[in-house]
Scaffold this active site. Structure first.
Site, PDB file in Angstrom:
ATOM      1  N   CYS A  28      41.140  32.356  46.696  1.00 28.68           N
ATOM      2  CA  CYS A  28      40.394  34.277  47.099  1.00 28.68           C
ATOM      3  C   CYS A  28      40.022  33.590  47.933  1.00 28.68           C
ATOM      4  CB  CYS A  28      40.089  34.951  46.357  1.00 28.68           C
ATOM      5  SG  CYS A  28      39.320  34.294  44.425  1.00 28.68           S
TER       6      CYS A  28
ATOM      7  N   HIS B 178      34.879  39.381  47.284  1.00 32.56           N
ATOM      8  CA  HIS B 178      33.941  38.042  47.195  1.00 32.56           C
ATOM      9  C   HIS B 178      33.772  37.924  48.510  1.00 32.56           C
ATOM     10  CE1 HIS B 178      35.844  37.244  43.616  1.00 32.56           C
ATOM     11  NE2 HIS B 178      36.471  36.012  43.210  1.00 32.56           N
TER      12      HIS B 178
END
Length: 324
Positions: free
Chosen positions: A127, A229
């Site tokens: 990710c 993130h």
């Protein structure tokens, strides 16, 4: 319009649930959708569009389908992907099980869709790698790259439901420290080279996606944020550049949204990135410690751009290319 049959393995997890949301939002032409989960979740009711589906226990081989998507841990993918390849036109795996395999393409469609070749197994990137890859790939094409350094700030949703629960008080051994009270500079497991497995993944995956071996280092930190993130990127470029040209290039890049006005507090933040499929880029400046280098900050919804949305885009591109 033709519809496409899909098997989803890991339907009750955070990535699996996000994948179903993205399928609906993108109006993907879904035919027969079968959901698979662990024995403990067998028969669980899950809503998809106007239907209520029940999960099935994962046993033996999977049924024939156009796409089988694994939103699972490594051990499940390693066990079931080989048999799924025999019954599915394409298998897309979100775990790290096959990312390092030189015979398995690691794909971000906007960057390297053509790397899929003739195989039917496709690996979805880490990710954090997926979030910084779009702006980094632009830099490579425009200026060339000499070195990359990544510093990540990874939300608890990257650890699944247990990570989210830990943020709200039920740590139950998920993290070594109480994530409510501190950042934790250890994502993944310790590796022999002094880095973590997560940091080594970022190094290996970005070079595979870009198709170029360059020096890369990463430091990955878990932060007490529910979702999204972020990555600070320091990039040493091979040719000279102007920051205004970099900003313009980022803004024109598919999937990237420029947020770069420090004086007016315009920069990427999780409250805007959550539930978006875009990568937000800002804090673009010269790297004061490196010659011919810049620093920027990239942020995105890790469950979407970093996982589920990238899978759906791969499926869409395969259909557009008449591969299914």
């Amino acid at each position: 319009m033709r519809k496409y049959d899909i098997n989803l393995v890991g339907a009750t997890g955070t990535v699996g649930q996000t994948f179903l949301n993205v399928l609906a939002e993108e109006r993907f032409p879904v035919g027969k959708l079968r959901l698979f989960a662990s024995a403990s979740s067998n028969g669980k009711r899950i809503a998809f569009k106007d239907a209520i589906l029940r999960t099935e226990k994962l046993t033996g081989s999977l049924p024939e389908s156009d796409f089988t998507v694994f939103a699972t841990d490594v051990d499940v993918s390693e066990k079931y992907v080989p048999s799924a390849r025999k019954t599915s036109a394409f298998v897309i795996d979100n775990s790290s099980a096959f990312r390092a395999d030189e015979n398995v393409p690691l794909v971000i469609p906007e960057i390297n869709f053509e790397s899929i070749g003739d195989g039917n197994l496709i690996a979805n990137p880490n990710c954090s790698t997926a979030i910084c890859a779009l702006p980094v790939s632009f830099l490579k094409k425009r200026y060339g790259l000499k070195r990359l350094r990544f510093f990540t700030y990874q939300s608890v949703s990257g650890s699944g439901k247990s990570g989210i629960e830990a943020l709200y008080g039920n740590n139950d051994g998920v993290y070594a420290y109480d994530i409510r009270k501190t950042c934790i500079p250890c994502v993944g497991k310790p590796a022999a080279n002094g880095y973590t497995t997560e940091e080594n993944k970022m190094r290996d995956e970005i070079t595979k996606i870009l198709g170029e071996k360059i020096p890369v280092s990463a430091t990955c930190v878990r932060v007490p944020v529910r979702n999204c993130h972020a990555v600070t990127v320091s990039a040493v470029l091979a040719s000279t550049f102007e920051l205004d040209d970099v900003r313009k290039g980022f803004a024109e890049n598919e999937g990237v949204v420029l947020k770069d006005d420090l004086d007016n507090h315009v920069y990427p933040v999780a409250t805007e990135g959550t539930a978006s499929n875009n990568v937000y880029v800002g804090r673009i400046r010269l790297d004061a410690a490196e010659e011919n280098a810049l620093v920027f900050y990239a942020l995105s919804d890790n469950l979407r751009r970093g996982a589920a949305y990238n899978v759906v885009r791969i499926m869409q591109r395969l259909i557009e290319a008449d591969r299914v």
